[in-house]
Design an enzyme around this catalytic site. Structure first.
Site, mmCIF file in Angstrom:
data_model
loop_
_atom_site.group_PDB
_atom_site.id
_atom_site.type_symbol
_atom_site.label_atom_id
_atom_site.label_comp_id
_atom_site.label_asym_id
_atom_site.label_seq_id
_atom_site.Cartn_x
_atom_site.Cartn_y
_atom_site.Cartn_z
ATOM 1 N N LYS A 11 2.466 -28.745 -7.611
ATOM 2 C CA LYS A 11 1.744 -30.009 -7.726
ATOM 3 C C LYS A 11 2.476 -30.993 -8.657
ATOM 4 O O LYS A 11 3.354 -30.589 -9.435
ATOM 5 C CB LYS A 11 0.320 -29.723 -8.231
ATOM 6 C CG LYS A 11 -0.517 -28.896 -7.244
ATOM 7 C CD LYS A 11 -1.965 -28.740 -7.718
ATOM 8 C CE LYS A 11 -2.791 -27.929 -6.727
ATOM 9 N NZ LYS A 11 -4.226 -27.879 -7.107
ATOM 10 N N TYR A 51 -7.089 -31.714 1.875
ATOM 11 C CA TYR A 51 -8.241 -31.247 1.091
ATOM 12 C C TYR A 51 -9.575 -31.602 1.750
ATOM 13 O O TYR A 51 -10.588 -31.722 1.054
ATOM 14 C CB TYR A 51 -8.181 -31.826 -0.324
ATOM 15 C CG TYR A 51 -7.239 -31.079 -1.258
ATOM 16 C CD1 TYR A 51 -7.427 -29.712 -1.525
ATOM 17 C CD2 TYR A 51 -6.189 -31.727 -1.889
ATOM 18 C CE1 TYR A 51 -6.586 -29.026 -2.385
ATOM 19 C CE2 TYR A 51 -5.343 -31.040 -2.763
ATOM 20 C CZ TYR A 51 -5.555 -29.680 -3.004
ATOM 21 O OH TYR A 51 -4.725 -28.999 -3.872
ATOM 22 N N PHE A 59 -15.117 -34.339 -7.457
ATOM 23 C CA PHE A 59 -13.723 -34.413 -7.912
ATOM 24 C C PHE A 59 -12.748 -34.847 -6.820
ATOM 25 O O PHE A 59 -11.545 -34.975 -7.076
ATOM 26 C CB PHE A 59 -13.287 -33.064 -8.509
ATOM 27 C CG PHE A 59 -13.319 -31.894 -7.555
ATOM 28 C CD1 PHE A 59 -12.271 -31.647 -6.688
ATOM 29 C CD2 PHE A 59 -14.404 -31.014 -7.540
ATOM 30 C CE1 PHE A 59 -12.277 -30.567 -5.816
ATOM 31 C CE2 PHE A 59 -14.430 -29.918 -6.677
ATOM 32 C CZ PHE A 59 -13.360 -29.701 -5.810
ATOM 33 N N ARG A 87 -2.267 -15.895 -4.677
ATOM 34 C CA ARG A 87 -3.489 -16.215 -5.447
ATOM 35 C C ARG A 87 -3.484 -15.467 -6.791
ATOM 36 O O ARG A 87 -3.882 -16.022 -7.811
ATOM 37 C CB ARG A 87 -4.746 -15.850 -4.642
ATOM 38 C CG ARG A 87 -4.936 -16.589 -3.323
ATOM 39 C CD ARG A 87 -5.328 -18.032 -3.447
ATOM 40 N NE ARG A 87 -6.567 -18.268 -4.153
ATOM 41 C CZ ARG A 87 -7.182 -19.461 -4.192
ATOM 42 N NH1 ARG A 87 -6.676 -20.520 -3.567
ATOM 43 N NH2 ARG A 87 -8.280 -19.616 -4.873
ATOM 44 N N THR A 93 -8.551 -20.915 -10.613
ATOM 45 C CA THR A 93 -8.465 -22.372 -10.426
ATOM 46 C C THR A 93 -8.480 -23.094 -11.773
ATOM 47 O O THR A 93 -7.701 -24.011 -12.014
ATOM 48 C CB THR A 93 -9.659 -22.843 -9.569
ATOM 49 O OG1 THR A 93 -9.690 -22.084 -8.359
ATOM 50 C CG2 THR A 93 -9.550 -24.322 -9.260
ATOM 51 N N ARG A 104 -0.962 -20.672 -13.449
ATOM 52 C CA ARG A 104 -1.866 -21.722 -13.911
ATOM 53 C C ARG A 104 -2.088 -21.637 -15.423
ATOM 54 O O ARG A 104 -2.200 -22.659 -16.095
ATOM 55 C CB ARG A 104 -3.176 -21.660 -13.130
ATOM 56 C CG ARG A 104 -2.995 -22.285 -11.733
ATOM 57 C CD ARG A 104 -4.126 -22.005 -10.813
ATOM 58 N NE ARG A 104 -4.113 -22.883 -9.648
ATOM 59 C CZ ARG A 104 -4.923 -22.745 -8.606
ATOM 60 N NH1 ARG A 104 -5.795 -21.761 -8.571
ATOM 61 N NH2 ARG A 104 -4.846 -23.579 -7.584
ATOM 62 N N ASN A 114 -3.577 -28.319 -12.055
ATOM 63 C CA ASN A 114 -3.402 -26.886 -12.293
ATOM 64 C C ASN A 114 -2.141 -26.305 -11.652
ATOM 65 O O ASN A 114 -2.086 -25.133 -11.313
ATOM 66 C CB ASN A 114 -4.672 -26.128 -11.883
ATOM 67 C CG ASN A 114 -5.005 -26.302 -10.427
ATOM 68 O OD1 ASN A 114 -4.292 -27.008 -9.703
ATOM 69 N ND2 ASN A 114 -6.065 -25.656 -9.970
ATOM 70 N N HIS A 117 -0.838 -24.796 -5.745
ATOM 71 C CA HIS A 117 -1.838 -24.504 -4.714
ATOM 72 C C HIS A 117 -1.415 -23.250 -3.970
ATOM 73 O O HIS A 117 -0.225 -23.029 -3.755
ATOM 74 C CB HIS A 117 -1.915 -25.662 -3.699
ATOM 75 C CG HIS A 117 -2.684 -25.298 -2.466
ATOM 76 N ND1 HIS A 117 -4.050 -25.400 -2.407
ATOM 77 C CD2 HIS A 117 -2.297 -24.765 -1.278
ATOM 78 C CE1 HIS A 117 -4.461 -24.963 -1.221
ATOM 79 N NE2 HIS A 117 -3.421 -24.572 -0.519
ATOM 80 N N GLU A 128 -2.651 -24.646 6.964
ATOM 81 C CA GLU A 128 -1.926 -25.395 5.930
ATOM 82 C C GLU A 128 -0.416 -25.402 6.182
ATOM 83 O O GLU A 128 0.243 -26.413 5.959
ATOM 84 C CB GLU A 128 -2.253 -24.801 4.558
ATOM 85 C CG GLU A 128 -3.700 -25.081 4.160
ATOM 86 C CD GLU A 128 -4.127 -24.407 2.864
ATOM 87 O OE1 GLU A 128 -3.290 -23.751 2.209
ATOM 88 O OE2 GLU A 128 -5.313 -24.556 2.503
HETATM 89 P P1 ADP Z 1 -8.067 -23.525 -5.496
HETATM 90 O O1 ADP Z 1 -6.929 -24.528 -5.591
HETATM 91 O O2 ADP Z 1 -7.973 -22.479 -6.563
HETATM 92 O O3 ADP Z 1 -8.236 -22.954 -4.120
HETATM 93 P P2 ADP Z 1 -10.377 -25.216 -4.944
HETATM 94 O O4 ADP Z 1 -10.034 -25.067 -3.506
HETATM 95 O O5 ADP Z 1 -11.767 -24.926 -5.355
HETATM 96 O O6 ADP Z 1 -9.403 -24.326 -5.863
HETATM 97 O O7 ADP Z 1 -10.058 -26.701 -5.419
HETATM 98 C C1 ADP Z 1 -8.897 -27.374 -4.975
HETATM 99 C C2 ADP Z 1 -8.271 -28.084 -6.158
HETATM 100 O O8 ADP Z 1 -9.157 -29.119 -6.607
HETATM 101 C C3 ADP Z 1 -8.058 -27.228 -7.408
HETATM 102 O O9 ADP Z 1 -6.864 -26.472 -7.355
HETATM 103 C C4 ADP Z 1 -8.021 -28.270 -8.500
HETATM 104 O O10 ADP Z 1 -6.768 -28.956 -8.519
HETATM 105 C C5 ADP Z 1 -9.082 -29.249 -8.020
HETATM 106 N N1 ADP Z 1 -10.431 -28.962 -8.540
HETATM 107 C C6 ADP Z 1 -11.272 -27.962 -8.157
HETATM 108 N N2 ADP Z 1 -12.435 -28.002 -8.825
HETATM 109 C C7 ADP Z 1 -12.348 -29.065 -9.663
HETATM 110 C C8 ADP Z 1 -13.227 -29.663 -10.637
HETATM 111 N N3 ADP Z 1 -14.445 -29.158 -10.867
HETATM 112 N N4 ADP Z 1 -12.786 -30.746 -11.317
HETATM 113 C C9 ADP Z 1 -11.549 -31.263 -11.085
HETATM 114 N N5 ADP Z 1 -10.682 -30.770 -10.185
HETATM 115 C C10 ADP Z 1 -11.055 -29.684 -9.487
HETATM 116 MG MG MG Z 2 -8.841 -23.815 -2.350
#
Ligand code: ADP
Ligand code: MG
Length: 142
Positions: A11, A51, A59, A87, A93, A104, A114, A117, A128
């Protein structure tokens, strides 16, 4: 055990922080292989489509702004159980909850920024990878 492909995105925060090499080194040292790579700057439309499952969440807008704030490195990682292993290597996350030594924990700036992805299932990995790469841009060694 099954050889899988999974999408990784390094990212914008990790690119700006000069951690591309550290992250790739980690994957390679864990035995995952790079099957495809593309350095690009996502458009708003491309980031929103990627997304789409999060559309409507509080968010979402900020996440899309962040993901389009600078270049990203798109990677396809290949290896035994690559989806789950990526993962695990990434960690939770929220970096505050991520285990020590996870990407992370080491390279995130915040919950949003973070660092990496990783696809979360076989269905999402397939979608994806195809979302960013043509078939002839992905190489298979197994
Ligand atoms: P992951 O990337 O671990 O699969 P998610 O799919 O839940 O997590 O979320 C996608 C991305 O959105 C996260 O990696 C993070 O960058 C962002 N994100 C998720 N939850 C939040 C939140 N509560 N506030 C801000 N950013 C968030
Ligand atoms: Mg995700």
């Amino acid at each position: 055990m099954m050889v899988e492909k999974t999408l990784c995105i390094i990212k914008p925060n990790a690119v700006v922080d000069n951690n591309i090499g550290n992250i790739i080194l980690r994957y390679e040292s864990e035995g995952l292989r790079i099957a495809a790579a593309k350095f690009t700057h996502l458009s708003k439309e491309k980031a929103e489509g990627f997304y789409i499952e999060h559309k409507g969440k509080p968010f979402f807008g900020s996440l899309v702004n962040f993901m389009t704030s600078g270049p990203v490195l798109l990677l396809v990682l290949e290896g035994e159980e690559a989806i789950k292993r990526n993962r695990d290597i990434m960690g939770s996350t929220n970096p505050a909850e991520a285990q020590p030594g996870t990407l992370r924990k080491m390279y995130a700036r915040s919950l949003e920024q973070n660092a990496v992805h990783g696809s979360d299932s076989q269905v999402s990995a397939k979608r994806e990878v195809a979302y960013f790469f043509d078939e002839n841009e992905v190489f298979t060694r197994f």
